[in-house]
Motif scaffolding. Structure first.
Motif, PDB file in Angstrom:
ATOM      1  N   SER A  78     -19.062 -16.269  56.291  1.00 58.87           N
ATOM      2  CA  SER A  78     -19.568 -14.555  56.672  1.00 58.87           C
ATOM      3  C   SER A  78     -19.283 -13.918  55.545  1.00 58.87           C
ATOM      4  N   SER A  79     -19.077 -13.986  54.146  1.00 59.97           N
ATOM      5  CA  SER A  79     -19.564 -13.323  52.655  1.00 59.97           C
ATOM      6  C   SER A  79     -19.827 -14.798  52.088  1.00 59.97           C
ATOM      7  N   GLY A  80     -20.596 -14.464  50.513  1.00 61.70           N
ATOM      8  CA  GLY A  80     -20.866 -15.841  49.653  1.00 61.70           C
ATOM      9  C   GLY A  80     -19.952 -15.317  48.891  1.00 61.70           C
ATOM     10  N   ASN A  81     -20.010 -16.884  47.587  1.00 56.42           N
ATOM     11  CA  ASN A  81     -19.088 -16.898  46.790  1.00 56.42           C
ATOM     12  C   ASN A  81     -19.045 -17.523  45.636  1.00 56.42           C
ATOM     13  N   PHE A  82     -19.572 -16.495  44.737  1.00 52.11           N
ATOM     14  CA  PHE A  82     -20.335 -16.982  43.751  1.00 52.11           C
ATOM     15  C   PHE A  82     -19.346 -18.975  42.994  1.00 52.11           C
ATOM     16  N   GLY A  83     -18.128 -18.387  43.381  1.00 56.19           N
ATOM     17  CA  GLY A  83     -17.283 -19.373  42.370  1.00 56.19           C
ATOM     18  C   GLY A  83     -17.478 -20.745  43.525  1.00 56.19           C
ATOM     19  N   ASN A  84     -18.287 -20.696  44.603  1.00 60.70           N
ATOM     20  CA  ASN A  84     -18.364 -21.926  45.811  1.00 60.70           C
ATOM     21  C   ASN A  84     -19.631 -22.096  46.093  1.00 60.70           C
ATOM     22  N   PRO A  85     -21.008 -23.315  45.145  1.00 61.78           N
ATOM     23  CA  PRO A  85     -22.129 -23.132  45.180  1.00 61.78           C
ATOM     24  C   PRO A  85     -21.908 -23.376  47.134  1.00 61.78           C
ATOM     25  N   ARG A  86     -21.645 -24.004  47.739  1.00 55.71           N
ATOM     26  CA  ARG A  86     -21.939 -24.594  48.729  1.00 55.71           C
ATOM     27  C   ARG A  86     -21.930 -23.316  50.397  1.00 55.71           C
ATOM     28  N   ASP A  87     -20.803 -22.492  49.696  1.00 53.19           N
ATOM     29  CA  ASP A  87     -20.177 -21.460  50.923  1.00 53.19           C
ATOM     30  C   ASP A  87     -21.409 -20.753  49.989  1.00 53.19           C
ATOM     31  N   GLN A  88     -21.740 -20.194  48.955  1.00 52.41           N
ATOM     32  CA  GLN A  88     -23.022 -19.643  48.645  1.00 52.41           C
ATOM     33  C   GLN A  88     -24.542 -19.404  48.640  1.00 52.41           C
ATOM     34  N   ASP A  89     -24.819 -21.140  48.822  1.00 47.13           N
ATOM     35  CA  ASP A  89     -26.017 -21.603  49.343  1.00 47.13           C
ATOM     36  C   ASP A  89     -26.080 -21.196  51.318  1.00 47.13           C
ATOM     37  N   LEU A  90     -25.034 -21.764  52.209  1.00 49.42           N
ATOM     38  CA  LEU A  90     -25.252 -21.097  53.389  1.00 49.42           C
ATOM     39  C   LEU A  90     -24.984 -19.300  53.879  1.00 49.42           C
ATOM     40  N   PHE A  91     -24.036 -19.235  52.989  1.00 47.28           N
ATOM     41  CA  PHE A  91     -24.566 -17.472  53.372  1.00 47.28           C
ATOM     42  C   PHE A  91     -25.853 -16.956  53.177  1.00 47.28           C
ATOM     43  N   ASP A  92     -26.382 -17.697  51.623  1.00 43.62           N
ATOM     44  CA  ASP A  92     -27.817 -17.113  51.520  1.00 43.62           C
ATOM     45  C   ASP A  92     -28.562 -17.162  52.871  1.00 43.62           C
ATOM     46  N   PHE A  93     -28.495 -19.053  53.206  1.00 39.92           N
ATOM     47  CA  PHE A  93     -29.835 -19.346  53.954  1.00 39.92           C
ATOM     48  C   PHE A  93     -29.007 -18.448  55.282  1.00 39.92           C
ATOM     49  N   ALA A  94     -28.053 -18.233  55.976  1.00 42.98           N
ATOM     50  CA  ALA A  94     -28.039 -17.784  57.001  1.00 42.98           C
ATOM     51  C   ALA A  94     -28.524 -16.272  57.086  1.00 42.98           C
ATOM     52  N   GLU A  95     -27.935 -15.434  56.283  1.00 41.82           N
ATOM     53  CA  GLU A  95     -28.817 -14.314  55.731  1.00 41.82           C
ATOM     54  C   GLU A  95     -30.182 -14.079  55.965  1.00 41.82           C
ATOM     55  N   GLN A  96     -30.863 -14.857  55.393  1.00 46.67           N
ATOM     56  CA  GLN A  96     -32.152 -14.886  54.500  1.00 46.67           C
ATOM     57  C   GLN A  96     -32.855 -14.717  55.907  1.00 46.67           C
ATOM     58  N   LEU A  97     -32.294 -16.179  57.051  1.00 36.47           N
ATOM     59  CA  LEU A  97     -32.700 -16.540  58.321  1.00 36.47           C
ATOM     60  C   LEU A  97     -32.997 -15.056  59.288  1.00 36.47           C
ATOM     61  N   ARG A  98     -31.702 -14.603  59.572  1.00 33.93           N
ATOM     62  CA  ARG A  98     -31.289 -13.434  61.089  1.00 33.93           C
ATOM     63  C   ARG A  98     -32.024 -12.450  59.487  1.00 33.93           C
ATOM     64  N   ARG A  99     -32.343 -12.162  58.314  1.00 38.17           N
ATOM     65  CA  ARG A  99     -33.142 -10.994  58.261  1.00 38.17           C
ATOM     66  C   ARG A  99     -34.456 -11.542  58.174  1.00 38.17           C
ATOM     67  N   MET A 100     -35.203 -12.697  58.150  1.00 37.44           N
ATOM     68  CA  MET A 100     -36.874 -12.824  58.560  1.00 37.44           C
ATOM     69  C   MET A 100     -37.098 -12.657  60.007  1.00 37.44           C
ATOM     70  N   LEU A 101     -36.164 -13.704  60.782  1.00 33.63           N
ATOM     71  CA  LEU A 101     -36.069 -14.133  62.034  1.00 33.63           C
ATOM     72  C   LEU A 101     -35.874 -13.673  63.073  1.00 33.63           C
ATOM     73  N   GLY A 102     -34.184 -12.582  62.640  1.00 35.24           N
ATOM     74  CA  GLY A 102     -33.666 -12.208  63.836  1.00 35.24           C
ATOM     75  C   GLY A 102     -32.611 -13.064  63.783  1.00 35.24           C
TER      76      GLY A 102
END
Length: 152
Positions: A78-102
């Motif tokens: 539910s939030s990004g974590n620059f110290g953990n690339p996997r969590d940051q990547d999945l957070f970015d993925f989810a945010e981009q999808l919700r922003r673009m596709l609803g």
């Protein structure tokens, strides 16, 4: 008085018929433009979904040791974590999808060895009009690293 042999102008009925034909033509052209805008928006959303999925695959390639498997988009951090690339990547993925596709977008990531599959599903009712549920699905898969059979 001399008799008239030819008509010198147009009658009111002819003018009204010409305006009716023009109005029908303009209405048809405006409907064509409206449909083009709807389908352009749908194509934009589909293209962006593909870009987001490919972006995630590139991030998985850059971080091959992490487990990116995700059964549902609701499991993404539910939030990004620059110290953990996997969590940051999945957070970015989810945010981009919700922003673009609803907010009703659904996604899953399946990882089987070096094979990664990203499944996306979203409501594309705007393209069809009328508010009907029109779901679009996109599946992108890729080999992230070398497979066992690829050894020389």
């Amino acid at each position: 008085m001399a008799a008239r042999e030819g008509q010198a102008g147009v009658t009111l009925i002819e003018v009204l018929v010409a305006l009716l034909v023009l109005a029908i033509g303009l209405l048809g052209a405006s409907m064509l433009q409206l449909n083009a805008l709807k389908h352009t928006d749908s194509a934009l959303r589909s293209s962006q979904a593909g870009f987001i999925a490919h972006d995630l695959l590139e991030r998985v390639r850059a971080n091959p040791g992490a487990n990116y498997a995700l059964a549902s988009l609701s499991q993404a951090p539910s939030s990004g974590n620059f110290g953990n690339p996997r969590d940051q990547d999945l957070f970015d993925f989810a945010e981009q999808l919700r922003r673009m596709l609803g907010d009703d977008v659904q996604a899953s990531i399946k990882v089987a060895g070096a094979h990664v599959m990203v499944n996306l599903d979203w409501n594309d009712a705007r393209a069809e009009g009328g508010g009907r549920q029109q779901r679009q699905t996109l599946t992108v898969s890729s080999l992230i690293g070398p497979t066992q059979s690829a050894r020389p």
